[in-house]
Scaffold this motif. Structure first.
Motif: not given
Lengths: 224, 129
Positions: B71-73, B88-89, B94, B97
């Motif tokens: 994933s990307r935040c 979560s990041c 956060s 995401v």
């Protein structure tokens, strides 16, 4: 010889789903796919939703079940068009079944279609039907640990209904723990605590749905 | 999820490509399964074996690889691998995401035998290249 395919396995289902979606968008009909376990109160939730929204919107229901037309008859008894899809053993709805079911409905006379998926927390998760939103119901007696056991369905859902909250005193259901684990998996999805049969907590959910129906109508009007 | 139905689609697609290439036999089918899907590799293997009998894929090897969620935040831009349950990041905490990989379900590639090829035993791994 080596052949590169890079071919999505669900390509055929997804293609038909995209066609369904295009049709729904053109006609301005908001479609919600309701997923839950057997006995979690899907049909009761649908009836409560109909009750809350029928004065404002024209509603139809597509009922997915392995067999029987019990649910469709319950819906029709309230004067709402209902199409029964018998999956004949299949554990989820597929987009082709929806395409066939929709063909018998007059989409020009509808604002909302509720798809009641087959009672199952696993299989419906990966099948896109062309809906605008997947929503799931978890009922209190099923337990607050379900997000850990069935993460997929909690992740693909845009909203989560927590049904049968009137039974909370009887069951050892930890609502804070439930909310925390849902937030872990799907922070954006609102949770709507509800008792569908008692009519409690239906309004916030109906409002969430109404906002989306209106947004689609506005979008459709803008494109004309 | 519905592994038998999935495998029917896989076999149909593989047969189509293999036939188009003029293949006499399929030696290997490579599929990729994202860990965030509900597909179970053991059930896919079972379905593959059951359904491939009598087809070009009979005796072929099914190679299934899992794809790790990635994933990307949207807040801090961090990109990271994670498991099925914790999205979560890890850098800023956060939940806002975007999942880049992990819901994949696709046929990557196949190995087929053509009429002129040296016959390969169905279970053999040994392509000398």
């Amino acid at each position: 010889m080596h052949i590169d395919l890079a071919k999505p396995i669900l390509e055929k289902n997804d293609r038909t789903a995209a066609r369904n979606r295009q049709l729904f968008d053109e006609k301005g009909v908001f479609v919600v796919d309701l997923m839950a376990s057997p006995g979690s109160g899907k049909t009761s939730t649908i009836l409560a939703t109909i009750q809350a929204l029928r004065d404002r919107y024209r509603i139809a229901v597509i009922e997915g079940d392995i067999a029987s037309d019990v649910d469709a008859r319950k819906i029709k008894a309230h004067g709402i068009p209902a199409v029964q899809v018998n999956t004949g053993g299949a554990c989820h709805l597929e987009s082709e079944m929806i395409a066939r079911a929709v063909s018998v409905l007059d989409l020009d006379q509808l604002d909302l279609i509720i798809l009641e998926n087959v009672g199952n927390l696993v299989c419906p998760t990966d099948f896109y039907l062309g809906e605008h939103a997947k929503v799931m119901i978890l009922s209190v007696p099923e337990g607050h640990d379900k997000p850990h056991k069935y993460p997929g369905v909690f992740q693909v859902s845009q909203a989560i209904i927590l049904n049968k909250i009137d039974t909370m005193p009887v069951f050892d259901f930890d609502q804070d723990a439930f909310t925390a684990s849902v937030k872990q998996l799907n922070p954006a999805a609102p949770i709507f605590p509800m008792s569908a049969t008692k009519g409690e907590g239906v309004e916030p959910w109906a409002q969430w749905l109404a906002e989306r129906i209106d947004a689609l109508k506005a979008q459709q009007a803008g494109e004309r | 999820m519905h592994e038998l139905g999935l495998m029917q689609s896989v076999l149909a697609a593989v047969e189509e490509s293999a036939t188009a290439a003029g293949a006499t036999r399929v030696l290997e089918v490579r599929i990729c399964v994202g860990e965030m899907t509900e597909a179970v590799v053991e059930a896919l293997e079972f379905a593959f074996e059951a359904l491939s009998s009598g087809t070009l894929c009979e005796g072929a090897k099914l190679e299934a690889s899992y794809i790790k969620p990635h994933s990307r935040c949207r807040v801090c831009g961090n990109e990271y691998d994670h498991d099925r349950y914790h999205i979560s990041c890890p850098a800023c905490g956060s939940f806002n995401v975007e999942l880049l990989a992990g819901r994949d379900l696709y046929i990557d590639s196949i190995e087929v035998e053509l009429p002129g090829d040296e016959p390969v035993a169905p279970t053999s791994q040994g392509e000398s290249d």
